[in-house]
Design an enzyme around this catalytic site. Structure first.
Site, PDB file in Angstrom:
ATOM      1  N   ASP A  35      -2.266   4.062 -10.606  1.00 33.51           N
ATOM      2  CA  ASP A  35      -2.837   2.789 -10.182  1.00 33.51           C
ATOM      3  C   ASP A  35      -3.634   2.185 -11.343  1.00 33.51           C
ATOM      4  OD1 ASP A  35      -3.626   1.519  -7.114  1.00 33.51           O
ATOM      5  OD2 ASP A  35      -4.822   0.867  -8.843  1.00 33.51           O
ATOM      6  N   ILE A  36      -3.510   0.884 -11.521  1.00 29.36           N
ATOM      7  CA  ILE A  36      -4.169   0.213 -12.642  1.00 29.36           C
ATOM      8  C   ILE A  36      -5.689   0.168 -12.459  1.00 29.36           C
ATOM      9  CG2 ILE A  36      -4.150  -2.165 -11.755  1.00 29.36           C
ATOM     10  CD1 ILE A  36      -2.979  -2.977 -14.533  1.00 29.36           C
ATOM     11  N   ASN A  97      -1.335   0.922   3.132  1.00 28.00           N
ATOM     12  CA  ASN A  97      -1.835  -0.278   3.809  1.00 28.00           C
ATOM     13  C   ASN A  97      -0.661  -1.178   4.178  1.00 28.00           C
ATOM     14  OD1 ASN A  97      -4.597   0.464   3.369  1.00 28.00           O
ATOM     15  ND2 ASN A  97      -4.360  -0.163   1.239  1.00 28.00           N
ATOM     16  N   GLN A 104      -3.229  -5.089   2.955  1.00 29.26           N
ATOM     17  CA  GLN A 104      -2.194  -4.795   1.954  1.00 29.26           C
ATOM     18  C   GLN A 104      -2.167  -5.931   0.939  1.00 29.26           C
ATOM     19  OE1 GLN A 104       1.773  -4.554   3.599  1.00 29.26           O
ATOM     20  NE2 GLN A 104       2.663  -3.768   1.703  1.00 29.26           N
ATOM     21  N   HIS A 110       3.994   0.985  -0.705  1.00 27.88           N
ATOM     22  CA  HIS A 110       3.455   1.962  -1.640  1.00 27.88           C
ATOM     23  C   HIS A 110       2.545   2.919  -0.895  1.00 27.88           C
ATOM     24  CE1 HIS A 110       0.989  -1.684  -1.624  1.00 27.88           C
ATOM     25  NE2 HIS A 110      -0.073  -0.941  -1.857  1.00 27.88           N
ATOM     26  N   HIS A 112      -0.562   5.369  -1.581  1.00 29.41           N
ATOM     27  CA  HIS A 112      -1.604   5.781  -2.517  1.00 29.41           C
ATOM     28  C   HIS A 112      -1.795   7.286  -2.353  1.00 29.41           C
ATOM     29  CE1 HIS A 112      -3.487   1.634  -3.083  1.00 29.41           C
ATOM     30  NE2 HIS A 112      -2.828   1.441  -1.953  1.00 29.41           N
TER      31      HIS A 112
HETATM   32  P1  AMP Z   1      -2.826  -2.311  -1.574  1.00 28.35           P
HETATM   33  O1  AMP Z   1      -4.131  -2.971  -1.268  1.00 28.35           O
HETATM   34  O2  AMP Z   1      -2.579  -1.092  -0.749  1.00 28.35           O
HETATM   35  O3  AMP Z   1      -1.666  -3.282  -1.537  1.00 28.35           O
HETATM   36  O4  AMP Z   1      -2.954  -1.750  -3.049  1.00 28.35           O
HETATM   37  C1  AMP Z   1      -2.374  -2.331  -4.168  1.00 28.35           C
HETATM   38  C2  AMP Z   1      -2.723  -1.465  -5.332  1.00 28.35           C
HETATM   39  O5  AMP Z   1      -1.920  -1.836  -6.430  1.00 28.35           O
HETATM   40  C3  AMP Z   1      -4.180  -1.550  -5.796  1.00 28.35           C
HETATM   41  O6  AMP Z   1      -4.770  -0.260  -5.749  1.00 28.35           O
HETATM   42  C4  AMP Z   1      -4.071  -2.078  -7.229  1.00 28.35           C
HETATM   43  O7  AMP Z   1      -5.046  -1.534  -8.079  1.00 28.35           O
HETATM   44  C5  AMP Z   1      -2.666  -1.646  -7.601  1.00 28.35           C
HETATM   45  N1  AMP Z   1      -2.033  -2.430  -8.657  1.00 28.35           N
HETATM   46  C6  AMP Z   1      -1.915  -3.766  -8.732  1.00 28.35           C
HETATM   47  N2  AMP Z   1      -1.233  -4.131  -9.836  1.00 28.35           N
HETATM   48  C7  AMP Z   1      -0.884  -2.980 -10.459  1.00 28.35           C
HETATM   49  C8  AMP Z   1      -0.173  -2.678 -11.669  1.00 28.35           C
HETATM   50  N3  AMP Z   1       0.347  -3.636 -12.441  1.00 28.35           N
HETATM   51  N4  AMP Z   1      -0.006  -1.374 -12.003  1.00 28.35           N
HETATM   52  C9  AMP Z   1      -0.527  -0.405 -11.237  1.00 28.35           C
HETATM   53  N5  AMP Z   1      -1.196  -0.621 -10.087  1.00 28.35           N
HETATM   54  C10 AMP Z   1      -1.389  -1.894  -9.714  1.00 28.35           C
END
Ligand code: AMP
Length: 126
Positions: A35-36, A97, A104, A110, A112
């Protein structure tokens, strides 16, 4: 049907190679990457390569091969990173989520995988 997949979401762009990612594992049907914005020492996202919006979409419409591969990849990561509960690790939390109430952000399924520290209570009281 509630499942309208937006192919401009950021994970679709990662899968097409349009933006980079920090890959942990890639299989025939899924990709796992860091995760970024990590919220724990281990914070990995596992996504299917297919266009599934959320967990129920995947559970209802993915092929058996996709579901097996996705599930096994989660297991492989927990094992490789040493976060399995028991002798070798202290456990982890899986979160997926979905939709507005699930908060979400990215509309591509995805999971986590969070670990490396105690995660606290499951959700905040409503
Ligand atoms: P959600 O709220 O469950 O949709 O989580 C989305 C997740 O994607 C968050 O934890 C972000 O930090 C992660 N995220 C968004 N853009 C990227 C990216 N380019 N590379 C890796 N993780 C990302």
């Amino acid at each position: 049907m509630p499942y309208e997949y937006d192919d401009q979401n950021i994970f679709a762009k990662i899968l097409r190679g349009e933006i980079p990612n920090d890959t942990v594992k890639e299989t025939e049907h899924c990709l796992a990457f860091n995760d970024i914005n990590p919220l724990a020492p281990v914070h990995i996202l596992v996504i299917p390569k297919g266009p599934y919006v959320c967990a129920d979409h995947f559970a209802l419409e993915a092929t058996d091969a996709e579901i097996v591969d996705f599930t096994r990849t989660i297991g492989w990561i927990c094992k490789e990173l040493g976060i399995q509960p028991g002798d070798d690790g202290d456990g982890y939390r899986l979160i997926s989520n979905a939709g507005v109430d699930g908060v979400q952000e990215v509309p591509h399924l995805h999971i986590h995988i969070l670990g490396g520290r105690p995660m606290g209570r499951m959700v905040q009281p409503g």
